[in-house]
Write a protein that holds these residues in place. Structure first.
Motif, PDB file in Angstrom:
ATOM      1  N   HIS A  35      -2.973  29.181   1.997  1.00 19.21           N
ATOM      2  CA  HIS A  35      -4.422  29.378   1.990  1.00 19.21           C
ATOM      3  C   HIS A  35      -4.927  29.755   3.380  1.00 19.21           C
ATOM      4  CE1 HIS A  35      -3.909  27.258  -1.809  1.00 19.21           C
ATOM      5  NE2 HIS A  35      -5.072  27.757  -2.165  1.00 19.21           N
ATOM      6  N   HIS A  36      -4.349  29.130   4.401  1.00 18.75           N
ATOM      7  CA  HIS A  36      -4.736  29.423   5.783  1.00 18.75           C
ATOM      8  C   HIS A  36      -4.386  30.871   6.151  1.00 18.75           C
ATOM      9  CE1 HIS A  36      -5.134  28.352  10.174  1.00 18.75           C
ATOM     10  NE2 HIS A  36      -4.386  29.442  10.243  1.00 18.75           N
ATOM     11  N   GLU A  37      -3.150  31.280   5.919  1.00 21.19           N
ATOM     12  CA  GLU A  37      -2.709  32.620   6.341  1.00 21.19           C
ATOM     13  C   GLU A  37      -3.445  33.715   5.574  1.00 21.19           C
ATOM     14  OE1 GLU A  37      -1.083  33.093   9.012  1.00 21.19           O
ATOM     15  OE2 GLU A  37      -0.611  30.976   9.290  1.00 21.19           O
ATOM     16  N   LEU A  38      -3.689  33.495   4.285  1.00 21.68           N
ATOM     17  CA  LEU A  38      -4.442  34.512   3.547  1.00 21.68           C
ATOM     18  C   LEU A  38      -5.884  34.605   4.045  1.00 21.68           C
ATOM     19  CD1 LEU A  38      -3.302  34.726  -0.176  1.00 21.68           C
ATOM     20  CD2 LEU A  38      -2.358  35.739   1.878  1.00 21.68           C
ATOM     21  N   GLY A  39      -6.387  33.544   4.662  1.00 17.39           N
ATOM     22  CA  GLY A  39      -7.705  33.605   5.303  1.00 17.39           C
ATOM     23  C   GLY A  39      -7.710  34.681   6.384  1.00 17.39           C
ATOM     24  N   HIS A  40      -6.655  34.708   7.204  1.00 18.61           N
ATOM     25  CA  HIS A  40      -6.535  35.766   8.223  1.00 18.61           C
ATOM     26  C   HIS A  40      -6.458  37.136   7.541  1.00 18.61           C
ATOM     27  CE1 HIS A  40      -6.076  33.079  11.586  1.00 18.61           C
ATOM     28  NE2 HIS A  40      -4.989  32.513  11.105  1.00 18.61           N
ATOM     29  N   VAL A  41      -5.641  37.230   6.495  1.00 21.87           N
ATOM     30  CA  VAL A  41      -5.445  38.521   5.823  1.00 21.87           C
ATOM     31  C   VAL A  41      -6.771  39.027   5.236  1.00 21.87           C
ATOM     32  CG1 VAL A  41      -4.307  39.664   3.870  1.00 21.87           C
ATOM     33  CG2 VAL A  41      -2.993  38.142   5.366  1.00 21.87           C
ATOM     34  N   HIS A  85     -11.219  33.627  13.909  1.00 21.22           N
ATOM     35  CA  HIS A  85     -10.106  33.882  12.996  1.00 21.22           C
ATOM     36  C   HIS A  85      -9.418  32.578  12.603  1.00 21.22           C
ATOM     37  CE1 HIS A  85      -8.347  37.449  11.277  1.00 21.22           C
ATOM     38  NE2 HIS A  85      -8.928  38.195  12.196  1.00 21.22           N
ATOM     39  N   GLU A  86      -9.111  31.785  13.634  1.00 19.55           N
ATOM     40  CA  GLU A  86      -8.421  30.524  13.399  1.00 19.55           C
ATOM     41  C   GLU A  86      -9.328  29.558  12.636  1.00 19.55           C
ATOM     42  OE1 GLU A  86      -5.402  30.975  14.070  1.00 19.55           O
ATOM     43  OE2 GLU A  86      -4.935  28.995  13.250  1.00 19.55           O
ATOM     44  N   GLY A  87     -10.614  29.549  12.991  1.00 21.24           N
ATOM     45  CA  GLY A  87     -11.574  28.663  12.332  1.00 21.24           C
ATOM     46  C   GLY A  87     -11.657  28.956  10.838  1.00 21.24           C
TER      47      GLY A  87
END
Ligand SMILES: [Zn+2]
Length: 597
Positions: free
Chosen positions: A362-368, A392-394
Motif C-alpha cells: 500500500h505504501h509503495e503504490l502510494g508513490h506510484v 512523497h513519503e508522507g
C-alpha cells in the motif's frame, strides 16, 4: 563602429534586450529543449540503475559500469555551464517571466548545484570522497569481544537482551565505526560547502533547505516549533521509559536515559519496548498469495477513483522474491520508480504474504499513484516531484497506515468483525515509533548538521557538541563520557550520505497525520484510530488534488488550502491524545527530568 559593438552585445545577451513576451517565448523554448534532453538522459540512467538493482550477478560489474556511465552523462548535462549561465541570466529577469517558468529555472539551477561543471575539480573530489566514505561505513568489521557481528545482530541484542553488560558491549561496538569516518566527514563538509557555494548557496545545509523554498533560519524555527509542540507528550514517554527500563534492568531510575538501555543504536525508535496482542493479520494473509497483496493494494486505489495501473507496471516491475536457484540476486529493499517521468512506473519489492509486505504494498503504490497523478501536460517535467521532499513519503506512509486500521481490514474480510484489541497499548507502541522519532530527526540530526555545515563546528568539538544536543532534545546520555577520539554522529548513515536532509522524515510524519486527521474528521467522520478509506471517492478526490500538481505549487499554501491549517504537530497530538491521559496516570508520582528546549 559603435553601432556594431552594440549589436554584438545584444546578440550575446539576447534576453536583456527583449520585451517580456518575447523573453517568455525564448525561455519556454529553452525549458522545452532542456526537458527533452533531461528526459532522455535520466531515462537512460534510471533504466541502467533498475538493471543494477534487479539483476545482481556476483563478480559481474557490467551493470554497475553502465549505471555509472549513464549517471555521469546525466550529471554532465544537468551541471553544464550552459545550463547554469542560461538559468542565472533568465532568473535575473524573473519579474518578466511566468511563475511556472521561474519554478522550472530554479529547479534546474538547484539540480545543477549538485555537480556544477563550473567547478569540475571540486565535483570530482566530492564524488570520490563520498564513495570512499561509503566504503568505510559499509565495509566496517563490527566486533564484539573480538568476534565479527553484523549490524542486524547488534540491533537484535539491543531489542531483546536484558543483561546490561551485554547491551553495553553491543552499543559500544556499534560506535567504533565512527572513529574511521571523522577525516572523511571533515573533507566532505568542505567539498559539499564549496560545491554549492560556487552557485551562490550559503552552505550545504542551506542548499538542501532551499528545496522547501525556505531559509535555514525559517526551517530551524519551524522544527523548533514542532519539537516544542510535541514536548509534553515526549516528556511523558521519556518518564515512562526511564521508569519501565530501570525496572526491567533492576537499576535505580536515571535522570537521563542511558543510550545502551534503548532498543535502537541512536534511540530513534523505542517501539519494541511494547508487545501488543492484536488481531492476527499474519494468519489471515497466509491464506492469500503474494500476488493477491499487490492486486489488493491496486484495488484500494482504484476504489478511491484512481485508474488501474498501466499494463507496463505489471510487465516491468520486479515484485516478488526470486525463485530458488536463480543465477542472480536482486535488491530486497522496497522502492517505487518513475523511470521516464511519464508512463514507465515500476516497483521493486519482494512481496511475501505477511503483514509487513501487506502494509508495504500500500505504501509503495502510494508513490506510484503520486507519479501517475502528476504525469500530465499541466505539470512540466522538471516539476514532476512531490510538493516537497517530505510529501512523497508522507503520502506513502498515510496509505500504509490507512491499510492497517481495523475497520479497513475487517472490510476486506481479513479479520472477524468486532475482535477486541488493546487500543491503548497499540497507541503506545505507535507513539514509541512516531513521537520518539521527532526529537531525534527534527532535533538532534537537524541541529547537529546545521552547526556542522552552516556554522563550521570545529572538529575537536564534534563529539562533545553531539552529546549536548542529544541530551537536550532526546534526553539521552552516553553510558560514559565520550571523548573526541570517537565520532559518534558519523555512525549514522545519513550523516555520511544523503546529508543535511534528515528533517524530511520528520516533516513526512507531520504531513501524514495532518492529512489523515483531515480525512478522518472532515471527509469520513470517523475516529482517526479506526477509519476505512476503502471505496470513498471523496477521499480519492481529496488526495488526487494534492498529488496532481506535483511541485508546481507552493507546498505550504497547498497544505493550508487542503487541510485548513499550516504544518503543525496538532494533528499528531490529537491522534495520541488518548495515550496522554494513560501515560499521565501511570507516570503519576514519577519525577519528570527531560531538559527544557
Ligand atoms: Zn516510501
Amino acid at each position: 563602429m559603435r553601432r556594431t559593438i552594440l549589436i554584438l552585445l545584444a546578440a550575446a545577451l539576447p534576453s536583456c534586450s527583449k520585451g517580456p513576451q518575447e523573453l517568455q517565448k525564448e525561455v519556454q523554448a529553452y525549458l522545452d529543449s532542456y526537458a527533452t534532453r533531461y528526459q532522455e538522459l535520466s531515462y537512460a540512467a534510471n533504466q541502467a540503475d533498475w538493471a543494477s538493482n534487479t539483476r545482481i550477478v556476483e563478480g559481474d560489474s557490467t551493470n554497475a559500469i553502465a549505471t555509472r556511465a549513464a549517471r555521469e552523462a546525466l550529471a554532465a548535462f544537468t551541471g553544464s555551464e550552459e545550463n547554469i549561465e542560461k538559468c542565472r541570466a533568465y532568473l535575473e529577469r524573473r519579474v518578466d517571466l511566468v511563475p511556472i517558468q521561474v519554478l522550472q529555472l530554479e529547479a534546474i539551477l538547484y539540480a545543477a548545484a549538485d555537480n556544477p561543471a563550473t567547478v569540475p575539480d571540486l565535483v570530482k573530489q566530492r564524488i570520490a570522497a563520498e564513495t570512499a566514505q561509503t566504503e568505510v561505513l559499509y565495509g566496517f568489521d563490527f566486533q564484539i569481544d573480538g568476534k565479527s557481528v553484523t549490524t542486524n545482530q547488534i540491533d537484535e541484542i539491543l531489542r531483546t537482551e536484558t543483561r546490561l553488560p551485554e547491551r553495553l558491549a553491543a552499543w559500544e561496538a556499534s560506535k567504533e565505526v565512527g572513529k574511521g569516518l571523522r577525516t572523511g566527514l571533515l573533507q566532505l563538509r568542505r567539498l559539499r560547502n564549496e560545491t554549492v557555494r560556487a552557485l551562490g548557496y550559503p552552505d550545504y545545509f542551506g542548499y538542501q533547505v532551499s528545496d522547501y523554498g525556505m531559509s535555514t533560519d525559517e526551517m530551524m524555527t519551524m522544527l523548533e516549533q514542532l519539537n516544542r509542540e510535541l514536548r509534553p507528550l515526549y516528556r511523558e514517554l521519556h518518564t515512562y521509559a526511564r521508569y519501565e527500563l530501570a525496572k526491567k534492568y533492576g537499576q535505580p531510575v536515571p535522570r537521563l536515559l542511558p543510550a545502551h538501555w534503548l532498543p535502537n543504536r541512536w534511540g530513534q525508535d523505542w517501539s519494541s519496548m511494547v508487545t501488543v496482542e492484536g488481531f492476527d493479520l499474519d494468519g489471515a494473509l497466509r491464506e492469500k498469495s503474494p500476488e493477491w497483496l499487490v492486486e489488493q493494494a491496486e484495488r484500494f486505489y482504484v476504489s478511491l477513483g484512481f485508474p488501474n495501473l498501466p499494463p507496463s507496471f505489471w510487465e516491468k516491475s520486479s515484485l516478488y522474491p526470486l525463485p530458488d536457484g536463480t543465477a542472480y540476486k536482486k535488491n530486497n529493499h522496497a522502492s517505487a520508480w518513475h523511470l521516464d517521468l511519464q508512463n514507465d512506473v515500476r516497483s521493486l519489492m519482494s512481496v511475501e504474504n505477511n503483514t509487513e509486505w501487506y502494509e508495504t504494498t500500500h505504501h509503495e503504490l502510494g508513490h506510484v499513484y503520486y507519479y501517475i497523478s502528476y504525469s500530465t501536460p499541466e505539470v512540466p517535467l522538471v516539476l514532476r516531484r512531490g510538493a516537497n521532499r517530505a510529501y512523497h513519503e508522507g503520502v506513502g506512509s498515510l496509505m500504509g497506515l490507512a491499510s492497517m486500521q481495523k475497520p479497513f481490514v475487517e472490510g476486506l474480510g481479513l479479520v472477524e468483525p468486532g475482535m477486541q484489541t488493546d487500543a491503548v497499548q497499540m497507541l503506545l507502541k505507535e507513539a514509541l515509533n512516531y513521537v520518539v522519532f521527532i526529537p531525534w530527526s527534527a532535533g538532534t540530526m537537524s541541529r547537529f548538521e546545521r552547526e556542522l555545515y552552516a556554522e563550521n563546528l570545529p572538529p575537536d568539538q564534534w563529539n562533545r557538541r553531539w552529546w549536548e544536543i542529544v541530551r537536550q532534545y532526546q534526553g539521552i546520555e552516553p553510558p560514559a563520557e565520550r571523548g573526541e577520539e570517537f565520532c559518534d554522529p558519523a555512525t549514522k548513515t545519513h550523516i555520511n550520505d544523503d546529508a543535511a536532509q534528515y528533517y524530511d522524515y520528520a516533516l513526512s510524519y507531520f504531513i501524514l497525520f495532518q492529512l489523515h486527521d483531515h480525512i478522518a474528521s472532515t471527509i469520513l467522520n470517523q475516529d482517526p484510530h479506526a477509519t476505512n478509506y476503502f471505496g470513498n471517492r471523496q477521499v480519492g478526490e481529496f488526495l488526487r488534488t494534492i498529488l496532481a500538481p506535483g511541485a508546481s505549487v507552493d507546498w505550504r499554501n497547498m497544505l493550508r488550502e487542503k487541510t485548513g491549517s499550516d504544518l503543525s504537530a496538532a494533528a499528531m497530538l490529537r491522534y495520541f491524545e488518548p495515550l496522554m491521559a494513560y501515560l499521565q496516570e501511570i507516570n503519576a508520582g514519577r519525577e519528570a527530568t527531560l531538559p527544557e528546549l
